[in-house]
Design an enzyme around this catalytic site. Structure first.
Site, PDB file in Angstrom:
ATOM      1  N   GLU A 149       0.842  -1.210   0.000  1.00  0.00           N
ATOM      2  CA  GLU A 149       0.000   0.000   0.000  1.00  0.00           C
ATOM      3  C   GLU A 149       0.871   1.253   0.000  1.00  0.00           C
ATOM      4  OE1 GLU A 149      -3.140  -0.004  -0.620  1.00  0.00           O
ATOM      5  OE2 GLU A 149      -3.231  -2.181  -0.528  1.00  0.00           O
ATOM      6  N   TRP A 190       1.628   1.841  -3.426  1.00  0.00           N
ATOM      7  CA  TRP A 190       0.559   2.523  -4.172  1.00  0.00           C
ATOM      8  C   TRP A 190       0.696   4.033  -4.031  1.00  0.00           C
ATOM      9  CZ3 TRP A 190      -2.647   1.356  -7.922  1.00  0.00           C
ATOM     10  CH2 TRP A 190      -2.949   0.020  -8.157  1.00  0.00           C
ATOM     11  N   TRP A 225     -20.815  11.829 -18.691  1.00  0.00           N
ATOM     12  CA  TRP A 225     -21.195  12.004 -17.290  1.00  0.00           C
ATOM     13  C   TRP A 225     -22.461  12.851 -17.222  1.00  0.00           C
ATOM     14  CZ3 TRP A 225     -17.970   8.862 -14.935  1.00  0.00           C
ATOM     15  CH2 TRP A 225     -16.651   8.749 -15.359  1.00  0.00           C
ATOM     16  N   ASN A 241     -10.834   3.264   3.875  1.00  0.00           N
ATOM     17  CA  ASN A 241     -10.559   3.042   2.450  1.00  0.00           C
ATOM     18  C   ASN A 241     -11.649   2.259   1.735  1.00  0.00           C
ATOM     19  OD1 ASN A 241      -8.820   3.051   0.033  1.00  0.00           O
ATOM     20  ND2 ASN A 241      -8.767   0.848   0.413  1.00  0.00           N
ATOM     21  N   TRP A 256     -16.093  12.185 -12.147  1.00  0.00           N
ATOM     22  CA  TRP A 256     -15.248  11.897 -10.984  1.00  0.00           C
ATOM     23  C   TRP A 256     -14.638  13.166 -10.386  1.00  0.00           C
ATOM     24  CZ3 TRP A 256     -10.201  13.439 -11.476  1.00  0.00           C
ATOM     25  CH2 TRP A 256      -9.682  13.573 -12.770  1.00  0.00           C
ATOM     26  N   TRP A 301      -9.527   8.475  -7.433  1.00  0.00           N
ATOM     27  CA  TRP A 301     -10.817   8.784  -8.084  1.00  0.00           C
ATOM     28  C   TRP A 301     -10.814   8.268  -9.515  1.00  0.00           C
ATOM     29  CZ3 TRP A 301     -15.580  10.007  -6.652  1.00  0.00           C
ATOM     30  CH2 TRP A 301     -15.775  10.418  -5.329  1.00  0.00           C
TER      31      TRP A 301
HETATM   32  C1  LIG Z   1     -11.737   7.833  -3.870  1.00  0.00           C
HETATM   33  C2  LIG Z   1     -10.497   7.716  -3.006  1.00  0.00           C
HETATM   34  C3  LIG Z   1      -9.793   8.856  -2.638  1.00  0.00           C
HETATM   35  C4  LIG Z   1      -8.639   8.758  -1.858  1.00  0.00           C
HETATM   36  N1  LIG Z   1      -7.975   9.910  -1.501  1.00  0.00           N
HETATM   37  C5  LIG Z   1      -6.844   9.814  -0.753  1.00  0.00           C
HETATM   38  C6  LIG Z   1      -6.142  10.997  -0.362  1.00  0.00           C
HETATM   39  O1  LIG Z   1      -6.517  12.123  -0.704  1.00  0.00           O
HETATM   40  N2  LIG Z   1      -5.033  10.844   0.420  1.00  0.00           N
HETATM   41  C7  LIG Z   1      -4.564   9.610   0.801  1.00  0.00           C
HETATM   42  O2  LIG Z   1      -3.555   9.537   1.513  1.00  0.00           O
HETATM   43  N3  LIG Z   1      -5.194   8.480   0.409  1.00  0.00           N
HETATM   44  C8  LIG Z   1      -6.320   8.544  -0.340  1.00  0.00           C
HETATM   45  N4  LIG Z   1      -6.975   7.395  -0.701  1.00  0.00           N
HETATM   46  C9  LIG Z   1      -6.342   6.078  -0.417  1.00  0.00           C
HETATM   47  C10 LIG Z   1      -6.722   5.410   0.908  1.00  0.00           C
HETATM   48  O3  LIG Z   1      -8.111   5.423   1.088  1.00  0.00           O
HETATM   49  C11 LIG Z   1      -6.047   6.061   2.116  1.00  0.00           C
HETATM   50  O4  LIG Z   1      -4.667   6.226   1.891  1.00  0.00           O
HETATM   51  C12 LIG Z   1      -6.233   5.178   3.357  1.00  0.00           C
HETATM   52  O5  LIG Z   1      -7.600   4.974   3.627  1.00  0.00           O
HETATM   53  C13 LIG Z   1      -5.571   5.857   4.545  1.00  0.00           C
HETATM   54  O6  LIG Z   1      -5.779   5.117   5.703  1.00  0.00           O
HETATM   55  P1  LIG Z   1      -4.567   4.425   6.445  1.00  0.00           P
HETATM   56  O7  LIG Z   1      -3.476   5.416   6.678  1.00  0.00           O
HETATM   57  O8  LIG Z   1      -5.114   3.733   7.639  1.00  0.00           O
HETATM   58  O9  LIG Z   1      -4.089   3.381   5.346  1.00  0.00           O
HETATM   59  P2  LIG Z   1      -3.283   2.002   5.465  1.00  0.00           P
HETATM   60  O10 LIG Z   1      -4.169   0.933   4.955  1.00  0.00           O
HETATM   61  O11 LIG Z   1      -2.684   1.823   6.793  1.00  0.00           O
HETATM   62  O12 LIG Z   1      -2.120   2.181   4.374  1.00  0.00           O
HETATM   63  C14 LIG Z   1      -0.844   2.745   4.708  1.00  0.00           C
HETATM   64  C15 LIG Z   1      -0.563   3.932   3.816  1.00  0.00           C
HETATM   65  O13 LIG Z   1      -0.482   3.506   2.458  1.00  0.00           O
HETATM   66  C16 LIG Z   1      -1.001   4.531   1.611  1.00  0.00           C
HETATM   67  N5  LIG Z   1      -2.150   4.015   0.862  1.00  0.00           N
HETATM   68  C17 LIG Z   1      -3.036   3.063   1.250  1.00  0.00           C
HETATM   69  N6  LIG Z   1      -3.950   2.845   0.280  1.00  0.00           N
HETATM   70  C18 LIG Z   1      -3.630   3.685  -0.732  1.00  0.00           C
HETATM   71  C19 LIG Z   1      -4.189   3.935  -2.013  1.00  0.00           C
HETATM   72  N7  LIG Z   1      -5.268   3.273  -2.478  1.00  0.00           N
HETATM   73  N8  LIG Z   1      -3.619   4.881  -2.787  1.00  0.00           N
HETATM   74  C20 LIG Z   1      -2.531   5.567  -2.363  1.00  0.00           C
HETATM   75  N9  LIG Z   1      -1.945   5.370  -1.166  1.00  0.00           N
HETATM   76  C21 LIG Z   1      -2.489   4.440  -0.363  1.00  0.00           C
HETATM   77  C22 LIG Z   1      -1.420   5.681   2.503  1.00  0.00           C
HETATM   78  O14 LIG Z   1      -0.369   6.626   2.567  1.00  0.00           O
HETATM   79  C23 LIG Z   1      -1.637   5.001   3.849  1.00  0.00           C
HETATM   80  O15 LIG Z   1      -1.485   5.874   4.943  1.00  0.00           O
HETATM   81  C24 LIG Z   1      -8.156   7.477  -1.464  1.00  0.00           C
HETATM   82  C25 LIG Z   1      -8.876   6.337  -1.833  1.00  0.00           C
HETATM   83  C26 LIG Z   1     -10.030   6.449  -2.596  1.00  0.00           C
HETATM   84  C27 LIG Z   1     -10.774   5.199  -2.987  1.00  0.00           C
END
Ligand SMILES: Cc1cc2nc3c(=O)[nH]c(=O)nc-3n(C[C@H](O)[C@H](O)[C@H](O)COP(=O)(O)OP(=O)(O)OC[C@H]3O[C@@H](n4cnc5c(N)ncnc54)[C@H](O)[C@@H]3O)c2cc1C
Length: 264
Positions: free
Chosen positions: A71, A74, A102, A138, A156, A179
Site C-alpha cells: 500500500e 501505491w 457524465w 478506504n 469523478w 478517483w
Molecule cells: C476515492 C479515493 C480517494 C482517496 N484519496 C486519498 C487521499 O486524498 N489521500 C490519501 O492519503 N489516500 C487517499 N486514498 C487512499 C486510501 O483510502 C487512504 O490512503 C487510506 O484509507 C488511509 O488510511 P490508512 O493510513 O489507515 O491506510 P493504510 O491501509 O494503513 O495504508 C498505509 C498507507 O499507504 C497509503 N495508501 C493506502 N492505500 C492507498 C491507495 N489506495 N492509494 C494511495 N496510497 C495508499 C497511505 O499513505 C496510507 O497511509 C483514497 C482512496 C479512494 C478510494
C-alpha cells in the site's frame, strides 16, 4: 506532530499489522495504520515507515505485513503518476474517457451524497465519517466514490473536489489517482463495469453494523439484517431518507453509458 506519527506507527506494527489483510477491510474496527494524514503533512516519511516495518519483522515478514508495504507502494505510484501527469486532478488519464457522458448531478443528489443522506447506509456512514472526522475508511471511500461516479453517473472530478476540500489526508496525487481508478479513467484502473454494490459491501465488511450504527444513528436500532437495507422496514428508521436512486436501474444506466463509450 512527528511524535504522534511515530507512536501511531509503533502501535500499528505491534498490533493490527499482522492481521492487516482482513483487518483493513473492516470499517467498524481499527485495522489499518491511520498514518495517511501524517504522511500527507510530512510528519513521518514513507521511508521511515518502510524501514521500521522491516526492522519490526526481521527475516520473512508475515504476508499481511507485505500487503501493508504494497500500500505504501501505491502511494509512491500515485506520486509517480502525478509527476508524469501534472493535470491528474483535472484530466482523464485515459483520453478516451473525454467522450464519456457524465451526467451533472442534480443539487438534491449532490447534497444527498455530500451530507450522507443517499439512503444507502454504507455510503452515508462514510460521507458522515468524512464530514465529522476528516477521514474515511478506504473500503468505504471506494464504495462512496463508486456510488457517485456510477450510480449517480457524476463526473469523478466532482467527487475529487469534495474529498480535496474535506479529507484531512487530502493528497495531490493519491486523491485524483484513486478517483480515476474508481471511475475507470485512470492508470491501471478498476474496470468501469466493476460497480460496487453498497448493500453487498455493507453486509460483507460491516456484517454486525457496528460502523453503520456509529455514523447513522437513525438506523441504529435496526437488526443486523435490515440495517443494511432500511427501506425494507418502512417506519423503523425515522428521519432516514429513502434511496436517492435505485441500484439495479442506475447500474444498468452506467453500463449503457460505458457501452456507448466502447462502441465509439
Ligand atoms: C476515492 C479515493 C480517494 C482517496 N484519496 C486519498 C487521499 O486524498 N489521500 C490519501 O492519503 N489516500 C487517499 N486514498 C487512499 C486510501 O483510502 C487512504 O490512503 C487510506 O484509507 C488511509 O488510511 P490508512 O493510513 O489507515 O491506510 P493504510 O491501509 O494503513 O495504508 C498505509 C498507507 O499507504 C497509503 N495508501 C493506502 N492505500 C492507498 C491507495 N489506495 N492509494 C494511495 N496510497 C495508499 C497511505 O499513505 C496510507 O497511509 C483514497 C482512496 C479512494 C478510494
Amino acid at each position: 506532530p512527528a511524535s504522534c506519527a511515530r507512536a501511531r506507527l509503533t502501535a500499528f506494527l505491534d498490533g493490527p499489522a499482522e492481521q492487516y489483510a482482513t483487518g483493513r477491510d473492516r470499517p467498524g474496527s481499527e485495522g489499518s495504520s491511520r498514518l495517511s494524514p501524517h504522511l500527507r503533512f510530512g510528519e513521518i516519511s514513507p521511508f521511515r515507515v518502510w524501514q521500521e516495518t522491516r526492522e519490526n519483522f526481521p527475516g520473512q515478514a508475515p504476508a499481511d505485513v507485505g500487503i501493508f508495504k504494497s500500500e505504501l507502494g501505491w502511494r509512491e505510484f500515485c506520486w509517480q503518476l502525478l509527476y508524469e501527469n501534472p493535470s491528474l486532478a483535472t484530466r482523464n488519464y485515459r483520453p478516451e474517457f473525454d467522450r464519456f457522458e457524465w451526467q451533472p448531478p442534480s443539487d438534491a443528489e449532490l447534497t444527498a451524497w455530500q451530507q450522507g443522506r443517499t439512503g444507502y447506509p454504507l455510503v452515508d456512514a462514510g460521507m458522515r465519517q468524512l464530514w465529522q472526522t476528516g477521514w474515511m475508511h478506504n473500503r468505504v471511500r471506494m464504495a462512496a466514490a463508486s456510488f457517485l461516479v456510477k450510480n449517480l453517473l457524476a463526473d469523478w472530478r466532482v467527487g475529487e473536489a469534495w474529498f480535496w476540500d474535506t479529507l484531512v489526508d487530502a493528497d495531490a496525487a493519491s486523491n485524483p489517482a484513486n478517483w480515476q481508478w474508481v471511475a475507470g479513467s485512470g492508470a491501471d484502473a478498476s474496470p468501469y463495469f466493476r460497480i460496487f454494490n453498497p448493500v453487498t459491501q455493507s453486509k460483507k465488511f460491516d456484517a454486525g453494523g457496528r460502523y453503520l450504527r456509529k455514523f447513522v444513528p437513525e438506523i441504529a436500532g435496526m437488526d443486523d439484517q435490515t440495517i443494511h437495507e432500511p427501506w425494507k422496514a418502512p417506519g423503523q428508521a425515522a428521519g432516514y431518507p429513502s434511496p436517492v436512486v435505485g441500484l439495479p436501474e442506475s447500474r444498468e444506466r452506467a453500463l449503457a453509458s460505458y457501452q456507448k463509450l466502447k462502441n465509439g
